[in-house]
Design a protein around this motif. Sequence first.
Motif, PDB file in Angstrom:
ATOM      1  N   ALA A 112      60.957  16.371  89.515  1.00  0.00           N
ATOM      2  CA  ALA A 112      59.777  15.527  88.473  1.00  0.00           C
ATOM      3  C   ALA A 112      59.958  14.710  88.136  1.00  0.00           C
ATOM      4  O   ALA A 112      60.832  13.601  88.097  1.00  0.00           O
ATOM      5  N   THR A 113      59.838  13.293  89.420  1.00  0.00           N
ATOM      6  CA  THR A 113      59.961  11.867  90.106  1.00  0.00           C
ATOM      7  C   THR A 113      58.137  11.635  90.297  1.00  0.00           C
ATOM      8  O   THR A 113      57.339  12.732  90.863  1.00  0.00           O
ATOM      9  N   GLN A 114      58.502  10.177  90.577  1.00  0.00           N
ATOM     10  CA  GLN A 114      57.581  10.210  91.499  1.00  0.00           C
ATOM     11  C   GLN A 114      56.082   9.983  90.782  1.00  0.00           C
ATOM     12  O   GLN A 114      54.621   9.896  91.179  1.00  0.00           O
ATOM     13  N   TYR A 115      56.084  10.377  89.013  1.00  0.00           N
ATOM     14  CA  TYR A 115      54.864  10.182  88.358  1.00  0.00           C
ATOM     15  C   TYR A 115      54.244   8.526  87.805  1.00  0.00           C
ATOM     16  O   TYR A 115      55.624   8.032  88.126  1.00  0.00           O
ATOM     17  N   GLY A 116      53.729   8.266  87.256  1.00  0.00           N
ATOM     18  CA  GLY A 116      52.749   7.667  86.949  1.00  0.00           C
ATOM     19  C   GLY A 116      51.381   6.833  87.009  1.00  0.00           C
ATOM     20  O   GLY A 116      50.600   8.024  86.936  1.00  0.00           O
ATOM     21  N   GLY A 117      51.408   5.875  87.251  1.00  0.00           N
ATOM     22  CA  GLY A 117      49.878   5.259  86.936  1.00  0.00           C
ATOM     23  C   GLY A 117      49.485   4.074  87.623  1.00  0.00           C
ATOM     24  O   GLY A 117      50.890   3.289  87.778  1.00  0.00           O
ATOM     25  N   PHE A 118      48.767   3.266  87.251  1.00  0.00           N
ATOM     26  CA  PHE A 118      48.210   2.151  88.175  1.00  0.00           C
ATOM     27  C   PHE A 118      47.024   1.293  86.899  1.00  0.00           C
ATOM     28  O   PHE A 118      46.660   2.208  85.552  1.00  0.00           O
ATOM     29  N   PHE A 130      49.610   1.673  81.796  1.00  0.00           N
ATOM     30  CA  PHE A 130      50.051   2.701  82.998  1.00  0.00           C
ATOM     31  C   PHE A 130      49.433   4.263  82.633  1.00  0.00           C
ATOM     32  O   PHE A 130      50.318   4.774  82.535  1.00  0.00           O
ATOM     33  N   PRO A 131      47.947   4.680  82.725  1.00  0.00           N
ATOM     34  CA  PRO A 131      47.717   5.898  82.489  1.00  0.00           C
ATOM     35  C   PRO A 131      48.080   6.950  83.403  1.00  0.00           C
ATOM     36  O   PRO A 131      48.038   6.396  84.768  1.00  0.00           O
ATOM     37  N   ALA A 135      47.669  11.717  91.645  1.00  0.00           N
ATOM     38  CA  ALA A 135      49.156  12.400  91.798  1.00  0.00           C
ATOM     39  C   ALA A 135      49.896  13.042  90.765  1.00  0.00           C
ATOM     40  O   ALA A 135      50.556  13.918  91.280  1.00  0.00           O
ATOM     41  N   THR A 136      50.159  12.301  89.390  1.00  0.00           N
ATOM     42  CA  THR A 136      51.152  12.522  88.457  1.00  0.00           C
ATOM     43  C   THR A 136      49.815  14.168  87.908  1.00  0.00           C
ATOM     44  O   THR A 136      51.497  15.026  87.442  1.00  0.00           O
ATOM     45  N   TRP A 137      48.797  13.959  88.067  1.00  0.00           N
ATOM     46  CA  TRP A 137      48.191  15.244  86.864  1.00  0.00           C
ATOM     47  C   TRP A 137      48.511  16.143  87.926  1.00  0.00           C
ATOM     48  O   TRP A 137      48.538  17.967  87.893  1.00  0.00           O
ATOM     49  N   ASP A 138      48.633  16.607  89.412  1.00  0.00           N
ATOM     50  CA  ASP A 138      48.684  16.830  90.705  1.00  0.00           C
ATOM     51  C   ASP A 138      49.822  18.335  90.717  1.00  0.00           C
ATOM     52  O   ASP A 138      50.171  18.844  90.728  1.00  0.00           O
ATOM     53  N   ARG A 139      51.124  16.886  90.241  1.00  0.00           N
ATOM     54  CA  ARG A 139      51.717  17.331  89.557  1.00  0.00           C
ATOM     55  C   ARG A 139      52.447  18.444  88.279  1.00  0.00           C
ATOM     56  O   ARG A 139      53.120  19.221  88.408  1.00  0.00           O
ATOM     57  N   PRO A 145      48.061  14.594  79.385  1.00  0.00           N
ATOM     58  CA  PRO A 145      47.924  12.560  79.657  1.00  0.00           C
ATOM     59  C   PRO A 145      48.604  12.055  78.879  1.00  0.00           C
ATOM     60  O   PRO A 145      49.376  11.959  78.386  1.00  0.00           O
ATOM     61  N   SER A 146      49.549  11.237  80.105  1.00  0.00           N
ATOM     62  CA  SER A 146      50.299  10.231  79.547  1.00  0.00           C
ATOM     63  C   SER A 146      50.118   9.437  79.970  1.00  0.00           C
ATOM     64  O   SER A 146      49.204   8.742  80.676  1.00  0.00           O
TER      65      SER A 146
END
Length: 191
Positions: A112-118, A130-131, A135-139, A145-146
């Motif tokens: 569980a790494t490199q998750y996030g958003g713009f 940052f919704p 890439a986060t959804w794919d992981r 949703p976060s």
Amino acid sequence: MSRRLSVLAAIPALVLMAQPATADPVDAYWANLTALCGKAFGGTLVQAPEGDTAFQGRALVMHVRDCSPQRIRIPFVVGDDLSRTWVLTRHEDGRIELRHDHRHEDGSEEDATQYGGFTPNPGNDRIKMFPADQATWDRRPNSHPSVWFMEVQDDRFIYAAVRVGTPRAYRVEFDLTREIDAPPAPWGWTD
């Protein structure tokens, strides 16, 4: 009479011209964070999901460790756990990207790494949202949703995370009025 009206009509324009130009909110936010570069601050857990004790009773420290015009890296230390770093990247289109870089003690990436958003818009100079991005959804395809928030006030820095549609929410506040000793380098860092 018409001369007097034209002078009165010009007053609002003169007032607007006399006011300082409003800074771009992304530039101002970046400057607010960069001003903290090299400093570390202790935090307090303000909110956590019921039954979640991951942060309770442990020292919480943020260290604005690495700053450049395009990237700011902020390790978030929980007790002796040096696995977490918030990575903010500034893009040419004006958006800021947030990634959560999680590492094992040997420096390798956790699952569980490199998750996030713009950031979806420029926002203001103090807080960014940052919704979760694709890439986060794919992981994590089956997760809710976060949305993450980072706020820089004069006296505190706030990190918050919310899973939309659930009671899961975290909020940590760091006291910017009291600088503390910097923690060791996060796991996987060479400098």
